[in-house]
Design a protein around this motif. Structure first.
Motif, PDB file in Angstrom:
ATOM      1  N   LEU A 125       8.738   3.540  -2.240  1.00  0.00           N
ATOM      2  CA  LEU A 125       7.739   4.581  -1.970  1.00  0.00           C
ATOM      3  C   LEU A 125       6.937   4.899  -3.239  1.00  0.00           C
ATOM      4  CD1 LEU A 125       9.744   7.034   0.334  1.00  0.00           C
ATOM      5  CD2 LEU A 125       7.728   5.726   0.988  1.00  0.00           C
ATOM      6  N   LYS A 126       7.645   5.024  -4.343  1.00  0.00           N
ATOM      7  CA  LYS A 126       6.957   5.335  -5.605  1.00  0.00           C
ATOM      8  C   LYS A 126       6.012   4.209  -5.998  1.00  0.00           C
ATOM      9  CE  LYS A 126      10.358   8.544  -7.543  1.00  0.00           C
ATOM     10  NZ  LYS A 126      11.432   8.750  -8.524  1.00  0.00           N
ATOM     11  N   TYR A 127       6.435   2.966  -5.756  1.00  0.00           N
ATOM     12  CA  TYR A 127       5.569   1.830  -6.075  1.00  0.00           C
ATOM     13  C   TYR A 127       4.300   1.891  -5.229  1.00  0.00           C
ATOM     14  CZ  TYR A 127       3.695  -2.896  -6.015  1.00  0.00           C
ATOM     15  OH  TYR A 127       2.833  -3.978  -6.065  1.00  0.00           O
ATOM     16  N   LEU A 128       4.453   2.151  -3.928  1.00  0.00           N
ATOM     17  CA  LEU A 128       3.300   2.141  -3.024  1.00  0.00           C
ATOM     18  C   LEU A 128       2.341   3.300  -3.278  1.00  0.00           C
ATOM     19  CD1 LEU A 128       5.099   1.203   0.320  1.00  0.00           C
ATOM     20  CD2 LEU A 128       3.550  -0.256  -0.984  1.00  0.00           C
ATOM     21  N   VAL A 129       2.870   4.477  -3.577  1.00  0.00           N
ATOM     22  CA  VAL A 129       2.035   5.684  -3.654  1.00  0.00           C
ATOM     23  C   VAL A 129       1.660   6.036  -5.099  1.00  0.00           C
ATOM     24  CG1 VAL A 129       1.915   8.147  -3.104  1.00  0.00           C
ATOM     25  CG2 VAL A 129       2.997   6.566  -1.499  1.00  0.00           C
ATOM     26  N   ILE A 130       2.649   6.065  -5.987  1.00  0.00           N
ATOM     27  CA  ILE A 130       2.389   6.506  -7.366  1.00  0.00           C
ATOM     28  C   ILE A 130       1.822   5.356  -8.210  1.00  0.00           C
ATOM     29  CG2 ILE A 130       3.411   7.448  -9.471  1.00  0.00           C
ATOM     30  CD1 ILE A 130       5.458   8.884  -7.666  1.00  0.00           C
ATOM     31  N   ASP A 131       2.505   4.198  -8.186  1.00  0.00           N
ATOM     32  CA  ASP A 131       2.056   3.083  -9.021  1.00  0.00           C
ATOM     33  C   ASP A 131       0.708   2.539  -8.561  1.00  0.00           C
ATOM     34  OD1 ASP A 131       4.485   3.510 -10.127  1.00  0.00           O
ATOM     35  OD2 ASP A 131       5.393   1.607  -9.526  1.00  0.00           O
ATOM     36  N   ASN A 132       0.382   2.701  -7.280  1.00  0.00           N
ATOM     37  CA  ASN A 132      -0.872   2.144  -6.753  1.00  0.00           C
ATOM     38  C   ASN A 132      -1.882   3.231  -6.376  1.00  0.00           C
ATOM     39  OD1 ASN A 132      -0.639  -0.931  -6.448  1.00  0.00           O
ATOM     40  ND2 ASN A 132       1.333  -0.215  -5.637  1.00  0.00           N
ATOM     41  N   LYS A 133      -1.741   4.409  -6.996  1.00  0.00           N
ATOM     42  CA  LYS A 133      -2.666   5.503  -6.649  1.00  0.00           C
ATOM     43  C   LYS A 133      -4.107   5.174  -7.055  1.00  0.00           C
ATOM     44  CE  LYS A 133      -1.781   8.364 -10.799  1.00  0.00           C
ATOM     45  NZ  LYS A 133      -0.772   7.511 -11.467  1.00  0.00           N
ATOM     46  N   ASP A 134      -4.233   4.278  -8.056  1.00  0.00           N
ATOM     47  CA  ASP A 134      -5.580   3.906  -8.510  1.00  0.00           C
ATOM     48  C   ASP A 134      -6.041   2.593  -7.892  1.00  0.00           C
ATOM     49  OD1 ASP A 134      -5.644   6.171 -10.156  1.00  0.00           O
ATOM     50  OD2 ASP A 134      -4.539   5.115 -11.738  1.00  0.00           O
ATOM     51  N   ASN A 135      -5.224   2.019  -7.039  1.00  0.00           N
ATOM     52  CA  ASN A 135      -5.597   0.769  -6.376  1.00  0.00           C
ATOM     53  C   ASN A 135      -6.719   1.057  -5.386  1.00  0.00           C
ATOM     54  OD1 ASN A 135      -5.641  -1.385  -4.357  1.00  0.00           O
ATOM     55  ND2 ASN A 135      -3.705  -2.082  -5.304  1.00  0.00           N
ATOM     56  N   GLU A 136      -7.862   0.379  -5.587  1.00  0.00           N
ATOM     57  CA  GLU A 136      -9.041   0.685  -4.768  1.00  0.00           C
ATOM     58  C   GLU A 136      -8.795   0.425  -3.291  1.00  0.00           C
ATOM     59  OE1 GLU A 136     -12.325  -1.987  -5.430  1.00  0.00           O
ATOM     60  OE2 GLU A 136     -11.020  -3.445  -6.411  1.00  0.00           O
ATOM     61  N   ASN A 137      -7.923  -0.538  -2.974  1.00  0.00           N
ATOM     62  CA  ASN A 137      -7.670  -0.860  -1.566  1.00  0.00           C
ATOM     63  C   ASN A 137      -6.719   0.138  -0.894  1.00  0.00           C
ATOM     64  OD1 ASN A 137      -9.180  -3.416  -1.482  1.00  0.00           O
ATOM     65  ND2 ASN A 137      -7.592  -4.142  -2.901  1.00  0.00           N
TER      66      ASN A 137
END
Length: 1661
Positions: free
Chosen positions: A1530-1542
């Motif tokens: 969950l942390k990878y999907l939401v926190i680590d990728n919060k700046d992922n444009e997609n």
């Protein structure tokens, strides 16, 4: 030597004088001397201390024998032709000699049995066998045997098996000898006693002794006299009960030859009632043996034969006539006579009716061959008498209708009642209405006679029977309802008749239970007026009514206007409470009479549950909640009684119609719900109940007098108060703290203090029978109020409260009384084992008198043989009081460890253990033996064990007690059975290691001694049964046998229990073997690690494999022993039984050990050929096991293992084990063609790899197919047996090198033009997806893979994961095979995935095939292996995802994500080891997929993120085991990728994370993105909620969104009003309407999801 002994020695020597006159003088002197107290004292001491060099009783007996021998020789040598007077003188002389012997034996054994048993027996046997000794000597010796040897327990236990058999043979020969001189009744009594002794002290008589009984019964048939026949038949019953265990078939066949003679004796000889009783018992026993538990057919476990069928019909006819005669005798007899027939006759008749009644025949012509004489039987011209008999329910109906006389009617009512009670299915639907009509017509006819209770009981059973029938037709139900309404009405009217009140309420209860009539207000009135008073049947009926019916608020009280006026303010519930508590005592304050509730017995807590339920708002739900709690173990144990039913169950286990071992996995503790919903109390009713209870207790306290008040009423009232409080506490109305502060609890304490005063009074004065009885009742009542069971239930709570009432003084007083009663010296009971003898014993004891005593036919059969020291007859009333007190104290100290109490449990326990001290405990006394056994059983607690130092004290006397009674098989069995709870105490993790080792050592020494005695053949089967149970419990306590090691002192050897246990599979007794086989799972599972889980922890692989080998070898050893003597027809039973043991052992292993499952199944297949196991029995077992495992059919289960079975079968390389000899019948195939046709895809690859193409051609010919076509069909599976060996590295592994060489040879043969030739390449390409699937399915990742072979799958190891069907390979071999295939491809693709990508649907085929296999199996291990396969293949795909997978990458991602989410949502409610690993593997793969998608596929994940996150959130709380794994993803999907444009937009649209500390960072991150442009209005929140489109199959992913939306709506109700107004102008486009529509859609998809339903309900609210 003393002077007295000198005189005796001189006298004894003089007895051997040659002159008769000298001998005659010394006889009188001899009598005088052996009466001399000083002489007796010396002789006793010398005998007791085995001082052989001094004169003792045995030495004197030898002198006496010489004297008798001399006198006898003189009589023999005298002239035979003498006058009558001389003959009379000789007779008198013989009587005097016999009297002297009897007198001497009484003198010697008066205080204790001191003469050697062997000497006495040898003398008696020699005398009886010597025909020249005459009737007088024989009769006197027989009397001595019966009264002075067989009735003395010490002698009883010292007689060896050989001596028992010799006694039996000698006396049966005497009985069969037609001589007038023999008293046959005396001989018959001896035979009965000897049979009893032989069957209780040894493993019983041999089956060859059946001939003796057969001859005796045939003789009785011919002689028309039955002297002693009742004793012979009683002995026969004892013999058969023991023999039937091992020789059921033989007993059935041989006894069926004997029974016609008994039918003849009954019909022609007019036997007396005592003889009829034992004949009935014998017939009943035969029915149990032929038809265990009522089994009617051979398929259900019955043993049938034409002879037996004929006997059954003749016996039925005989009993119909007998019952008619009984009725006639009663009808015409003068004086009072009971109308009922004895229960044993009724039960026999009911059992016979069950067997002979069937719907096909109403009448039958039977042959009465038993009436013909032996001469007529041999004369074929004489025809057997034939007679027509009526059968079926018409017979019963006719007898119920044809006579109005109670004597003729009642027996048939009894039979009908018993038949329906025992066999409810035997009453056909079509007979229900006619029978009910007859019974209804009999019901009002109670002007005279005693039939009414019998009619009511019969109606009750009919009602219960109808309640179980679910297939009645509508018209039938309607007609039955009309009758039941009438019966209900009559029963209510007759309720006031006290004599039949129990039966009336029993009938009402049965009607309510079956929902046969709607309960009316008239019924509720019964519990408010004077029609009946509270009693056990009444409360049972009321309990059921409250469970199934809603109590009306009020009832009309009829014409009694005054009552209405008085009770107008009371509800019906309150009236029932008052009626229960006070019953007609309106002015209770002034009444001296106690209400029934205080002086009657009621089932434990039944009243309390009724009273509490009546005060609850939902009375019915509360009572159901109470009734759903299983009965407390403490109260269940008291109901268990030993009977022949255990042997009946054994028969059904042997035929595998009863398979209890399958239920072990299903047993699960019922736990109390975490939250009790809907139980709220009517406060005013509760206050009323409290007031009534206080009033009741106050009245008792005010009238209390220590001299006159009955202590039972005080305890009952106290128990009632704490019982009510306990029930309130259980349903959550009050807390424990509130209970202890309540006035009710205070009153209960006062009442118990008063009760305690009577104990103190008794302490000071322990005489008086009434005081003893009163105190005994009080102790038993107090014990019943306590509960030491481990489960949470009302009993346990009430027990805790009751325990708090007990004062330190009360328990100390009871303990002191116990101490004084133990040391109290009392006279031995009259019927003790040492026969008392007056000093002035008649010196001229007339043997004729003794003979006539023995002739008394009405003697109690219970006194035949020696009484066990465990018999209650040894105990006085004071003794029984002592034991009751001890039991109460034991329960107190064991349950006291769970709660705070007013006494020091350790002190009381110390006083109890003091009783086991050697200075007090004298195990030779029956009371002390009882006392020690009780402490041994009751003192060690199950939930809270005994402190180890106390355990050492308790076990200290055990070795001495066992040594003292080692020959008494009954006592040995009881000791072992009483030690079971001690075992669980021995494995406690105590800091006191030394004492723990000491306790274990003491216990194991005793167990080892019994094991040694067993090996020497000195323990009977009942002791061995108890020993097996003991060892089974030891295995449960110490499954690894770390300390459970039996040490045998005599040999110095040590035997771990897990090695000893399988040896009982080869025991001589079938019951012992079957118990060991059924319990063999203790060698495979850790029983104590089970906890509340339904699945037990498996033991390590090596232990399981060793256990299986040992168990199989032992079971096979037993088979081999029998097979050497197979030609002996007497061994038919033994062979059948040994087969059953082998099958039972394998079945239990199959059921409990996944790692040995395949091995056990193969052994089963091999045993069909090797041991001749019956296929129908094996199929019966396998069908049940496959059903338990979740397979739809037996064929599916067997097919899942067929590859392994065929592989092992062909590996045997024996001509006997060709493929055609494989036991295909176990797969439900009737012929080999069907087997080949259905299974050739499994069989042919195994034949091909062995180059056995001739067998392949043979299969093709049989199923009429082209053999090459079969090879093509099996091509993918054939390659799986070849390619991996080409691909894997051979590094010094000779076996692997041989397999590669063989694979190469087979492949070359396949390429030959005569086989597949050039089409191999084409087959390879066209079948590539199937080949890939088959290769993947061979995956088996060893848990011990080396570092060089380590893979991702090694993170999910399982030491106990069973290997799949052969061949199987680790993942590195499968990957190497894939690489080998791609290298061999003509275009030289980089890897196999590139080849597959040329065909777009290849990935879909492979993924679908793997998922289908996972969905089809219920086997958790197979499912886990398929998940590993899925993980392996998907990991390969993910590594190549950047290549696009031939354009299939998007499909692969979506398919994998939703497949994994599907499996995650299908997770079990409780994980076991393997399912947890499967779940963890799915989470790991999902994590890999998400990482790969984010890294290489840009926007691929945004459409699935909401579903993934919504699925994962509940796992963080629910599944602690994968908590961190899920949180990291969950942390990878939401926190680590919060700046992922997609993913940014998708994260913004996510539902909020729960407001919990675990999700703090996730919640903050998501809300920052969501509210990056400022806070939302309510309308924006609703639009945000509606913007997410959810996957219909996964509605729970919106749960957090729903919760947040509910919170928003609650907080912004003002904005919601505005939105509602705005929607009024254009409702269709209104935001609120859209929201409602969306919620309705969600609710439709969430029908089966509790959490979402609850939130939606609140939202709509």
């Amino acid at each position: 030597m003393s002077l007295a002994l000198d005189d005796l020695l001189i006298c004894c020597r003089q007895l051997g004088h040659d002159k008769a006159t000298e001998r005659r003088k010394e006889v009188e002197n001899f009598k005088r001397l052996i009466r001399n107290p000083e002489t007796i004292q010396h002789l006793d001491r010398h005998s007791d201390f085995k001082q052989g060099k001094y004169l003792n009783w045995d030495a004197v007996f030898k002198f006496l024998q010489k004297y008798i021998q001399k006198e006898t020789e003189c009589l023999k040598t005298a002239r035979s032709s003498v006058s009558a007077s001389t003959q009379a003188t000789r007779q008198k002389k013989m009587q005097e000699i016999s009297s002297l012997l009897k007198y001497f034996i009484k003198c010697a054994n008066k205080r204790a049995p001191r003469l050697k048993c062997q000497e006495l027996l040898n003398y008696i046997l020699d005398t009886v066998k010597d025909s020249s000794n005459g009737a007088i000597y024989g009769a006197d010796c027989s009397n001595i045997l019966l009264k002075d040897i067989l009735s003395v327990r010490k002698y009883w236990c010292e007689i060896s098996q050989q001596q028992w058999l010799e006694l039996f043979s000698v006396y049966f020969t005497l009985y069969l000898k037609p001589s007038q001189d023999i008293n046959r009744v005396l001989v018959a009594r001896i035979i009965q006693a000897v049979t009893k002794g032989c069957c209780s002290q040894t493993d019983g008589l041999n089956s060859k002794f059946l001939d003796f009984f057969s001859k005796a019964i045939q003789n009785a048939r011919q002689e028309k006299t039955s002297a002693g026949l009742n004793h012979i038949l009683a002995a026969f019953v004892i013999f058969l009960k023991t023999l039937a265990v091992n020789f059921r078939i033989q007993v059935c066949d041989l006894v069926d030859e004997i029974l016609p003679a008994l039918l003849y004796i009954w019909t022609q000889h007019r036997p007396n009632d005592s003889l009829k009783e034992v004949i009935i018992e014998l017939f009943q026993l035969q029915i149990y043996i032929h038809h265990p538990k009522g089994a009617k057919t051979q398929e259900k476990g019955a043993y049938e034969s034409k002879k037996w069928k004929s006997i059954l019909y003749n016996l039925y006819d005989l009993l119909v006539n007998e019952i008619s005669h009984i009725g006639s005798r009663g009808k015409y007899s003068s004086g009072s006579r009971n109308v009922a027939v004895k229960e044993n006759l009724i039960e026999l008749m009911a059992d016979i009716c069950h067997q002979v009644f069937n719907e096909d025949s109403r009448s039958l012509e039977i042959s009465q061959s038993y009436i013909t004489t032996q001469r007529e039987v041999s004369d074929y011209s004489v025809h057997c008498k034939r007679r027509k008999i009526e059968l079926g329910w018409d017979v019963i109906k006719d007898h119920l209708q044809k006579s109005q006389n109670d004597f003729e009617l009642v027996p048939w009512l009894q039979i009908t009642t018993q038949l329906i009670l025992k066999y409810p299915a035997s009453l056909p639907n079509c007979e229900l209405l006619p029978l009910l009509m007859i019974l209804y017509q009999l019901l009002p006819q109670q002007r005279r006679g005693e039939r009414t209770p019998y009619v009511l009981r019969c109606l009750m059973e009919v009602a219960l029977c109808q309640g179980k029938k679910s297939n009645l037709e509508g018209s039938q139900k309607s007609d039955l309802l009309k009758l039941w309404i009438k019966i209900w009405s009559i029963t209510l009217r007759n309720i006031s008749f006290e004599q039949i009140q129990a039966e009336n309420f029993g009938l009402l209860r049965a009607i309510i239970q079956g929902s046969l009539v709607e309960v009316d207000r008239e019924f509720w009135r019964l519990f408010t007026g004077s029609a009946c008073k509270p009693s056990c049947p009444v409360t049972c009926c009321l309990t059921l009514a409250l469970t199934v019916c809603v109590v009306p608020e009020t009832v009309k009280m009829g014409m009694e206007q005054n009552t209405c006026e008085v009770n107008r303010s009371f509800s019906l519930r309150e009236l029932i409470m008052k009626w229960l508590l006070f019953y007609q005592l309106e002015d209770f304050e002034d009444s001296t009479e106690l209400p029934p509730i205080l002086h009657s017995h009621f089932p434990h807590l039944s009243l309390e549950k009724i009273l509490v339920s009546l005060t609850m708002k939902n009375c019915k739900a509360t009572m159901n909640f109470f009734q759903s709690v299983p009965e407390c173990e403490h109260h269940q144990k008291e109901k268990q009684e030993p009977s022949f039913s255990a042997v009946e169950e054994l028969f059904l286990q042997t035929t595998f119609d009863k398979m209890d071992f399958l239920n072990i996995m299903k047993e699960c503790a019922i736990e109390k719900p975490k939250s009790i919903v809907g139980f709220s109390v009517h406060q005013n009713l509760k206050e009323s109940l409290d007031r009534y209870l206080l009033e009741l207790s106050e009245r008792l306290l005010n009238s209390y007098s220590s001299e006159t008040t009955n202590t039972e009423t005080l305890v009952r009232c106290s128990s009632l108060l704490v019982g009510v409080l306990g029930c309130y506490c259980y349903v959550g109305v009050i807390t424990e703290e509130e209970v202890y502060k309540s006035e009710l609890f205070h009153k209960a304490k006062c009442l118990m203090q008063c009760a305690g005063e009577s104990v103190t009074l008794f302490k000071n004065r322990t005489d008086g029978e009434s005081r003893i009885t009163s105190l005994r009742n009080m102790m038993r009542l107090c014990t019943s109020c306590l509960c030491n069971c481990t489960k949470h239930n009302p009993n346990k709570i009430a027990s805790r409260f009751f325990l708090r009432l007990l004062t330190s003084r009360l328990l100390n007083d009871i303990a002191d009384i116990c101490g004084s009663l133990v040391s109290f010296i009392r006279k031995p009971p009259e019927n003790g084992q040492v026969e008392s003898m007056e000093d002035d014993t008649d010196e001229n004891d007339d043997p004729a008198t003794s003979v006539s005593d023995a002739n008394e036919s009405g003697e109690n059969p219970l006194i035949i043989g020696a009484m066990s020291p465990l018999a209650e007859e040894h105990l006085s009333k004071q003794d029984i009081l002592l034991l009751d007190m001890l039991k109460f104290l034991c329960v107190c100290v064991t349950t006291a460890q769970t709660t705070t109490v007013s006494f020091r449990a350790a002190d009381i326990r110390g006083k109890l253990l003091l009783l086991t001290d050697s200075s007090i405990l004298d195990p030779t006394k029956p009371l002390h033996l009882h006392m020690y056994l009780l402490l041994l059983k009751e003192l060690p607690g199950e939930e809270y064990p005994l402190p180890v130092e106390d355990l050492v004290k308790l076990l200290k006397p055990l070795s001495d007690v066992c040594s003292l009674y080692r020959r008494d098989q009954d006592v040995c069995k009881t000791i072992l059975n009483h030690t079971l709870y001690i075992v669980t105490n021995l494995c406690q993790s105590s800091m006191d290691a030394e004492n723990t080792r000491d306790a274990q050592g003491q216990f194991l020494t005793v167990t080892g001694a019994f094991w040694h005695l067993t090996k020497e053949g000195k323990c009977t089967f009942s002791v061995r049964m108890a020993l097996v149970k003991c060892l089974k419990t030891l295995l449960e306590a110490d499954p690894y046998s770390k300390w459970a090691i039996l040490h045998v002192k005599t040999t110095g050897e040590d035997f771990p229990v897990n090695e000893v246990f399988p040896q009982f599979l080869a025991d001589n007794n079938h019951q012992v073997r079957m118990l060991a086989a059924e319990s063999i799972n203790r060698l495979f599972q850790d029983m104590k690690e089970a906890g509340s889980s339904t699945l037990l922890k498996a033991l390590p692989l090596k232990l399981q494999q060793t256990a299986f080998e040992n168990a199989y070898l032992k079971a096979q050893e037993g088979m081999r022993e029998v097979s050497h003597r197979a030609e002996n027809p007497d061994l038919l039973d033994e062979i059948y039984n040994r087969k059953a043991v082998l099958l039972m052992m394998i079945a239990v292993v199959l059921n409990c050990s996944p790692v040995c499952e395949k091995q056990a199944l193969f052994v089963l297949c091999k045993s069909v050929k090797e041991n001749g196991l019956e296929p129908h029995l094996i199929k019966k077992v396998l069908e049940k096991i496959s059903e338990t495992f979740g397979y739809r059919h037996l064929e599916d289960f067997m097919a899942s293992h067929l590859d392994y079975l065929v592989w092992e079968w062909l590996n045997l390389q024996d001509t006997k084990y060709s493929l055609s000899s494989f036991p295909f019948i176990l797969l439900n195939y009737t012929n080999i063609e069907d087997f080949y046709r259905s299974c050739y895809k499994v069989l042919i690859p195994h034949l091909v790899i062995r180059s056995d193409f001739d067998e392949v051609k043979s299969i093709a010919n049989l199923i009429q197919e082209d053999w090459k076509r079969l090879l093509i069909d099996c091509f993918p599976k054939i390659l799986v047996n070849i390619l991996p060996y080409f691909a894997c590295e051979v590094t010094g592994d000779i076996g692997m090198a041989q397999q590669r060489e063989n694979a190469s040879k087979v492949y070359d043969m396949l390429k030959d033009e005569n086989l597949l030739g050039k089409q191999i390449d084409h087959l390879f390409i066209t079948n590539l997806p199937e080949i890939v699937v088959e290769l993947l399915m061979t995956l088996h990742e060893p848990a011990t893979a080396g570092e060089s072979q380590s893979t991702d799958l090694c993170d999910f190891p399982g030491d106990l994961d069973p290997a799949p069907n052969p061949p199987h390979f680790p993942s590195h071999v499968i990957k190497a095979t894939f690489a080998y295939i791609s290298n061999c491809h003509k275009t030289k693709f980089k890897n196999i995935l590139e080849i597959l990508s040329k065909s777009p649907d290849s990935y879909q085929k492979i993924l679908l095939a793997i998922c289908e296999q996972a969905a089809e199996t219920n086997n958790v291990y197979r499912k886990h292996r398929i998940f590993k396969i899925y993980h392996l293949f998907v990991s390969l795909l993910l590594k190549e995802i950047r290549t696009g997978l031939g354009g299939a990458w998007a499909f692969v991602l979506r398919d994998v994500i939703y497949s994994l989410i599907h499996y995650i949502n299908k997770r079990p409610s409780r994980f076991m080891d393997v399912s947890l690993r499967s779940f963890s593997l799915c989470c790991d793969l999902l994590s890999q997929v998400c990482h790969t998608a984010v890294t290489y596929c840009k926007d691929a994940l945004e459409n699935h993120l909401h579903v993934i996150v919504g699925t994962l959130i509940p796992l963080v709380h629910e599944q602690v085991e994968v908590h961190q794994q899920v949180l990291d993803l969950l942390k990878y999907l939401v926190i680590d990728n919060k700046d992922n444009e997609n993913l940014y937009i998708t994260i913004k649209l996510l539902d909020p994370f729960p407001d919990h500390v675990i999700f703090k960072d996730l919640r903050i991150t998501q809300q920052k993105i969501k509210y990056s442009r400022g806070p939302f209005s309510l309308m924006e929140e609703i639009n945000h909620f509606l913007s997410v489109s959810v996957y219909d199959a996964l509605p729970l992913t919106r749960l957090e969104g729903l919760k947040d939306l509910r919170r928003q709506l609650q907080q912004h109700k003002d904005q919601m009003v505005e939105l509602m107004r705005a929607s009024q102008d254009n409702p269709q486009d209104g935001i609120m309407v859209k929201l409602v529509v969306n919620l309705l859609q969600l609710s439709k998809t969430a029908l089966n999801h509790t959490g979402e339903r609850e939130v939606l309900g609140k939202l709509f609210g």
